[in-house]
Scaffold this motif. Structure first.
Motif, short mmCIF file in Angstrom:
data_model
loop_
_atom_site.label_atom_id
_atom_site.label_comp_id
_atom_site.label_asym_id
_atom_site.label_seq_id
_atom_site.Cartn_x
_atom_site.Cartn_y
_atom_site.Cartn_z
N GLY A 13 30.88 -37.86 43.82
CA GLY A 13 31.17 -38.57 42.58
C GLY A 13 31.15 -37.63 41.40
N ARG A 14 30.32 -37.94 40.40
CA ARG A 14 30.25 -37.17 39.17
C ARG A 14 29.32 -35.97 39.23
N ALA A 15 28.59 -35.80 40.34
CA ALA A 15 27.50 -34.82 40.38
C ALA A 15 27.74 -33.69 41.38
N GLY A 16 27.25 -32.51 41.00
CA GLY A 16 27.17 -31.37 41.91
C GLY A 16 25.72 -31.13 42.24
N TYR A 17 25.42 -30.98 43.54
CA TYR A 17 24.03 -30.87 44.00
C TYR A 17 23.76 -29.48 44.57
N LEU A 18 22.71 -28.84 44.05
CA LEU A 18 22.20 -27.57 44.55
C LEU A 18 20.89 -27.84 45.27
N THR A 19 20.81 -27.51 46.55
CA THR A 19 19.57 -27.70 47.29
C THR A 19 19.06 -26.36 47.78
N LEU A 20 17.91 -25.93 47.26
CA LEU A 20 17.27 -24.71 47.75
C LEU A 20 16.78 -24.99 49.16
N ASN A 21 17.22 -24.18 50.12
CA ASN A 21 17.09 -24.56 51.52
C ASN A 21 16.33 -23.51 52.35
N ARG A 22 15.12 -23.21 51.91
CA ARG A 22 14.22 -22.38 52.71
C ARG A 22 12.87 -23.09 52.80
N PRO A 23 12.82 -24.28 53.36
CA PRO A 23 11.59 -25.08 53.31
C PRO A 23 10.39 -24.40 53.94
N ARG A 24 10.60 -23.59 54.98
CA ARG A 24 9.46 -22.92 55.62
C ARG A 24 8.85 -21.87 54.71
N ALA A 25 9.65 -21.34 53.77
CA ALA A 25 9.16 -20.38 52.78
C ALA A 25 8.94 -21.05 51.44
N LEU A 26 8.81 -22.36 51.43
CA LEU A 26 8.67 -23.17 50.22
C LEU A 26 9.79 -22.84 49.23
N ASN A 27 10.97 -22.62 49.80
CA ASN A 27 12.20 -22.41 49.03
C ASN A 27 12.12 -21.22 48.07
N ALA A 28 11.34 -20.20 48.46
CA ALA A 28 11.23 -19.00 47.64
C ALA A 28 12.60 -18.35 47.45
N LEU A 29 12.84 -17.84 46.25
CA LEU A 29 14.14 -17.29 45.89
C LEU A 29 14.30 -15.85 46.34
N HIS A 30 15.44 -15.54 46.92
CA HIS A 30 15.83 -14.15 47.11
C HIS A 30 17.16 -13.93 46.39
N HIS A 31 17.65 -12.70 46.42
CA HIS A 31 18.79 -12.33 45.58
C HIS A 31 20.05 -13.13 45.92
N THR A 32 20.30 -13.34 47.19
CA THR A 32 21.49 -14.10 47.58
C THR A 32 21.46 -15.50 47.01
N GLY A 57 14.76 -29.15 45.95
CA GLY A 57 14.30 -28.32 47.04
C GLY A 57 14.30 -29.07 48.35
N ALA A 58 14.65 -28.39 49.43
CA ALA A 58 14.59 -28.98 50.76
C ALA A 58 13.14 -29.11 51.20
N GLY A 59 12.87 -30.09 52.05
CA GLY A 59 11.52 -30.29 52.54
C GLY A 59 10.68 -31.14 51.60
N GLU A 60 9.43 -31.34 51.99
CA GLU A 60 8.54 -32.23 51.25
C GLU A 60 7.52 -31.50 50.38
N ARG A 61 7.52 -30.14 50.42
CA ARG A 61 6.42 -29.43 49.78
C ARG A 61 6.69 -29.03 48.33
N GLY A 62 7.95 -28.83 47.98
CA GLY A 62 8.18 -28.46 46.60
C GLY A 62 9.58 -27.95 46.35
N LEU A 63 9.92 -27.84 45.07
CA LEU A 63 11.22 -27.31 44.67
C LEU A 63 11.34 -25.84 45.00
N CYS A 64 10.35 -25.03 44.56
CA CYS A 64 10.43 -23.59 44.76
C CYS A 64 9.10 -22.94 44.40
N ALA A 65 8.56 -22.14 45.31
CA ALA A 65 7.27 -21.48 45.08
C ALA A 65 7.41 -20.16 44.35
#
Length: 357
Positions: A13-32, A57-65
């Protein structure tokens, strides 16, 4: 776009969705991941069908650690920190871009949001917290200094709340995040799917009106008196002394926390916060943070802090210098010197805050 699945992208619809998808690493960010988010923002900024961007963020623990700090540790030890500088350069450009994004940028700040997770959420135009939210900038515990615009945000909290949070690395719940200006709205976690789906079919204001609720009170408001009194100085030693003499048990616990942190990181963090208060824009603060971060790569405490907390997990960092009294003003000041040709250069440029990564 990259075929890496660490960030999932889709439009509905009207929205674009970004999902950080490293739930086992609590969606920690890397360069890619930073690059992929930026690519998506570029595409959706030009797409008239996308009215709203949502990050979650993917998973139940958080958006990003936060950022992937183990990779920074390994990079410094093996490569002198060159890759980390490149990562931060792109990450800080992304943080500034999020703050200036021309379409609503909705951050679902559910669960744990720390360090780099704050950078991709708290600069957004619509920031949602839940009863599960735990927001923090815990960098002094690993011998580092709040970055990703964290000193900009914390320098602008009521009174000295930001100083307390930056030095101790303390967590904010939903009420605290709202009080400190790092969030805008409260929504029970169980209603997040309904709210997120609604953004595909309606504008943000209407979705907020239909779904958000009054947040429960936080804890920080009740501690304002001793926090504002104890942290209203430009000396970390004086702050510790005031906390210890305040007569408040919570203040004494804060003093003990500070004494366990990197002395250098504490002094640089306090200086960075005070300087950030005098800077006019997020871009100026990010330029300052880049100087501080790059300089931290040349000192021992960041590598040692990550070793103690993440690599060996002995929780016994050996800071150098080990005492506040041993950290000189010259050691602090060097973190704020110009990097010359390596400056981040966000402030003042024609593309400030929007340079693609």
């Amino acid at each position: 776009m990259s075929d890496d699945d660490s960030v999932l992208l889709h439009t509905e619809g009207r929205a674009g969705y970004l999902t950080l998808n490293r739930p086992r690493a609590l969606n920690a960010l890397h360069h890619t991941m930073v690059r992929r988010i930026d690519e998506a923002l570029s595409a959706w900024e030009r797409d008239p069908a996308v009215a709203t961007v949502v990050i979650r963020g993917a998973g139940e623990r958080g958006l990003c650690a936060g950022g992937d700090i183990r990779s920074i540790h390994d990079d410094v030890r093996s490569g002198g920190g060159a890759a980390s500088k490149t990562f931060w350069r792109d990450e800080y450009h992304l943080n500034a871009r999020i703050a200036r994004y021309p379409k609503p940028y909705v951050a679902l700040m559910d669960g744990i949001i720390m360090g780099g997770g704050v950078g991709v959420s708290a600069h957004g135009s619509v920031r949602i917290v839940t009863e599960r939210s735990r927001v923090a900038m815990p960098e002094t515990g690993i011998g580092f200094v709040p970055d990703v615009g964290g000193t900009y945000l914390l320098a602008r909290t009521p009174g000295e709340l930001g100083t307390h949070l930056a030095l101790t690395g303390g967590e904010m719940d939903a009420g605290d995040a709202l009080l400190c200006g790092l969030a805008d709205h409260f929504l029970p976690a169980e209603r997040l799917p309904e709210f997120t789906a609604a953004l595909a079919g309606t504008d943000v204001a209407e979705a907020l009106r239909q779904h958000t609720e009054v947040a429960p009170g936080g804890e920080l408001a009740g501690h304002r008196t001793w926090i504002d009194s104890c942290y209203a100085t430009d000396s970390v030693e004086e702050i510790v002394d005031r906390l210890e003499r305040s007569g408040e048990q919570a203040a004494k616990q804060a003093a003990q926390t500070l004494l366990s942190r990197s002395p250098t990181a504490l002094k640089v963090t306090l200086a960075a916060l005070r300087r950030a208060r005098a800077l006019d824009s997020l871009e100026q603060v990010l330029d300052q943070e880049f100087r501080v971060s790059c300089t931290a790569l040349t000192a021992p405490d960041l590598v040692e802090g990550v070793r103690a907390q993440i690599v060996d997990k002995d929780r016994a960092p050996r800071w150098s210098p080990s005492r506040l009294s041993e950290v000189t003003s010259a050691q602090v000041e060097r973190h704020f010197r110009s990097l010359g040709d390596e400056e981040l250069g966000l402030a003042g440029g024609p593309d400030a805050g929007t340079e693609p990564v």
